[in-house]
Design a protein around this motif. Structure first.
Motif, mmCIF file in Angstrom:
data_model
loop_
_atom_site.group_PDB
_atom_site.id
_atom_site.type_symbol
_atom_site.label_atom_id
_atom_site.label_comp_id
_atom_site.label_asym_id
_atom_site.label_seq_id
_atom_site.Cartn_x
_atom_site.Cartn_y
_atom_site.Cartn_z
ATOM 1 N N ALA A 148 -5.640 -1.806 25.930
ATOM 2 C CA ALA A 148 -5.936 -0.152 25.662
ATOM 3 C C ALA A 148 -4.772 0.718 26.257
ATOM 4 C CB ALA A 148 -7.354 0.164 26.026
ATOM 5 N N GLY A 149 -4.574 0.082 27.295
ATOM 6 C CA GLY A 149 -3.318 1.128 28.111
ATOM 7 C C GLY A 149 -2.083 1.185 27.289
ATOM 8 N N THR A 150 -1.830 -0.087 26.730
ATOM 9 C CA THR A 150 -0.413 -0.370 26.218
ATOM 10 C C THR A 150 -0.383 0.488 24.939
ATOM 11 O OG1 THR A 150 0.036 -2.539 27.222
ATOM 12 C CG2 THR A 150 1.001 -1.872 25.025
ATOM 13 N N CYS A 151 -1.572 0.454 23.960
ATOM 14 C CA CYS A 151 -1.747 0.851 22.717
ATOM 15 C C CYS A 151 -1.700 2.660 22.921
ATOM 16 C CB CYS A 151 -3.109 0.686 21.845
ATOM 17 S SG CYS A 151 -3.447 1.383 20.333
ATOM 18 N N ALA A 152 -2.165 2.888 23.989
ATOM 19 C CA ALA A 152 -2.172 4.614 24.173
ATOM 20 C C ALA A 152 -0.672 4.929 24.578
ATOM 21 C CB ALA A 152 -3.123 4.984 25.453
ATOM 22 N N ALA A 153 -0.170 4.104 25.389
ATOM 23 C CA ALA A 153 1.194 4.553 25.672
ATOM 24 C C ALA A 153 2.286 4.534 24.644
ATOM 25 C CB ALA A 153 1.831 3.595 26.786
ATOM 26 N N VAL A 154 1.965 3.749 23.639
ATOM 27 C CA VAL A 154 2.728 3.499 22.327
ATOM 28 C C VAL A 154 2.319 4.685 21.534
ATOM 29 C CG1 VAL A 154 3.236 2.299 20.161
ATOM 30 C CG2 VAL A 154 2.963 0.827 22.325
ATOM 31 N N CYS A 155 1.084 5.231 21.428
ATOM 32 C CA CYS A 155 0.665 6.131 20.463
ATOM 33 C C CYS A 155 1.042 7.429 20.983
ATOM 34 C CB CYS A 155 -0.738 6.147 20.475
ATOM 35 S SG CYS A 155 -1.540 4.859 19.547
ATOM 36 N N ARG A 156 1.257 7.701 22.553
ATOM 37 C CA ARG A 156 1.726 9.004 23.055
ATOM 38 C C ARG A 156 3.123 9.051 23.017
ATOM 39 N NH1 ARG A 156 -2.001 7.742 27.232
ATOM 40 N NH2 ARG A 156 -0.383 6.630 28.466
ATOM 41 N N GLY A 157 4.042 7.999 22.249
ATOM 42 C CA GLY A 157 5.357 8.100 22.343
ATOM 43 C C GLY A 157 6.132 7.563 23.428
ATOM 44 N N GLU A 158 5.383 7.141 24.818
ATOM 45 C CA GLU A 158 5.998 6.860 25.985
ATOM 46 C C GLU A 158 6.550 5.377 25.958
ATOM 47 O OE1 GLU A 158 2.363 9.508 28.112
ATOM 48 O OE2 GLU A 158 2.480 7.369 28.456
ATOM 49 N N LEU A 159 6.118 4.362 24.958
ATOM 50 C CA LEU A 159 6.671 3.137 24.968
ATOM 51 C C LEU A 159 6.849 2.644 23.765
ATOM 52 C CD1 LEU A 159 6.589 0.527 26.826
ATOM 53 C CD2 LEU A 159 4.105 0.094 26.254
ATOM 54 N N GLY B 107 6.158 -8.167 27.779
ATOM 55 C CA GLY B 107 4.801 -8.939 27.902
ATOM 56 C C GLY B 107 3.570 -8.098 27.961
ATOM 57 N N ARG B 108 3.799 -6.655 27.496
ATOM 58 C CA ARG B 108 2.541 -6.010 27.383
ATOM 59 C C ARG B 108 1.926 -5.798 26.037
ATOM 60 N NH1 ARG B 108 4.126 -0.038 29.959
ATOM 61 N NH2 ARG B 108 1.949 0.229 29.438
ATOM 62 N N ALA B 109 2.579 -6.378 25.149
ATOM 63 C CA ALA B 109 2.103 -6.850 23.575
ATOM 64 C C ALA B 109 2.386 -8.180 23.203
ATOM 65 C CB ALA B 109 2.693 -5.548 22.878
ATOM 66 N N GLY B 110 1.590 -8.503 22.576
ATOM 67 C CA GLY B 110 1.982 -10.229 21.810
ATOM 68 C C GLY B 110 2.209 -10.023 20.247
ATOM 69 N N VAL B 111 2.937 -10.651 19.974
ATOM 70 C CA VAL B 111 3.361 -10.807 18.811
ATOM 71 C C VAL B 111 3.540 -12.117 18.140
ATOM 72 C CG1 VAL B 111 5.819 -10.265 18.870
ATOM 73 C CG2 VAL B 111 4.694 -9.716 16.814
ATOM 74 N N ARG C 13 1.336 -10.497 13.512
ATOM 75 C CA ARG C 13 0.105 -10.247 14.209
ATOM 76 C C ARG C 13 0.600 -9.661 15.427
ATOM 77 N NH1 ARG C 13 -1.779 -14.898 11.786
ATOM 78 N NH2 ARG C 13 -3.395 -14.584 10.230
ATOM 79 N N LEU C 14 -0.121 -8.072 15.863
ATOM 80 C CA LEU C 14 0.092 -7.500 17.014
ATOM 81 C C LEU C 14 -1.110 -7.231 17.732
ATOM 82 C CD1 LEU C 14 2.550 -6.111 18.650
ATOM 83 C CD2 LEU C 14 1.877 -4.198 16.987
ATOM 84 N N THR C 15 -0.870 -7.931 19.079
ATOM 85 C CA THR C 15 -2.034 -7.814 20.152
ATOM 86 C C THR C 15 -1.858 -6.820 21.265
ATOM 87 O OG1 THR C 15 -2.710 -9.945 19.731
ATOM 88 C CG2 THR C 15 -3.747 -8.811 21.538
ATOM 89 N N LEU C 16 -2.689 -5.807 21.414
ATOM 90 C CA LEU C 16 -2.351 -4.651 22.786
ATOM 91 C C LEU C 16 -3.492 -4.389 23.023
ATOM 92 C CD1 LEU C 16 -0.706 -3.396 19.690
ATOM 93 C CD2 LEU C 16 0.492 -2.202 21.438
#
Length: 215
Positions: free
Chosen positions: A178-189, A198-202, A173-176
């Protein structure tokens, strides 16, 4: 009314032939929605903000003619028609994933006019999970916009993702936010870095969860 004539670039080139079938506006985004499995027309229209009813109906007819989708009637009590991808249509998954990876740098910051649906992050997060070495399994994703689940790894048969919680116990289970999700989707993170910082919980004990918690 007779079907409109099939448009073609009339070029003996596989890329041109592919664009004959999927190059119309909205077609690939309809495929993106149908990767979640069978969808009713009203569901597709709700998750494709900006498309008119006439254009959506026209594209669905074109896609059925091209062998990308089929339409079938659900048994009672539903008694509704649903659209779903054929094997040929489902084969567009790697095309969409590659197109999304190519376009990641174009995302930038979300504009005030940009619509968003939680499940639109499914394909970018599948890419991020591969990069994190998460392997195969079901991952439940909780975002501010909503919850969905996806299949990590190779998706050979069946839906690639779906709205709502996973139907069974997920591998992670992954919790993000909006800002973290956007950074991951942009390939920056990367996801492992996001978890480490600590920007995403698993949570979970599956292969995917363990991979994301690795330092």
């Amino acid at each position: 009314m007779s079907p409109r004539p099939r448009r073609s670039y009339d070029q003996y080139c596989s890329a041109a032939r592919a664009l004959d079938a999927v190059g119309d506006r909205w077609t690939l985004l309809i495929v993106r929605e149908l990767l979640a499995g069978p969808r009713r027309y009203t569901d597709l229209h709700a998750d494709l903000p900006g498309v008119s009813t006439d254009v959506l109906a026209s594209r669905l007819k074109d896609m059925e003619r091209e062998g990308l989708t089929t339409r079938r009637r659900l048994p009672p009590p539903a008694a509704a028609y649903v659209y779903e991808l054929t094997e040929r249509g489902a084969g567009l998954l790697p095309v969409l994933e590659a197109l999304g990876a190519w376009g990641a740098a174009e995302l930038g910051e979300r504009r005030p006019t940009d619509a968003v649906r939680a499940h639109w992050a499914a394909l970018p997060l599948r890419r991020a999970l591969r990069q994190a070495g998460a392997g195969e399994g079901t991952v439940e994703v909780r975002l501010e916009e909503g919850t969905f689940h996806l299949r990590a790894g190779d998706a050979e048969d069946g839906p690639v993702y779906g709205d709502g919680p996973a139907p069974g116990e997920p591998d992670a289970r992954l919790t993000l936010d909006a800002g973290t999700c956007a950074a991951v989707c942009r390939g920056e993170l990367g996801l492992r870095r996001a978890v480490r910082e600590g920007r995403a919980g698993v949570t979970g004990e599956g292969t995917a969860a363990k991979a994301l918690r690795e330092p």
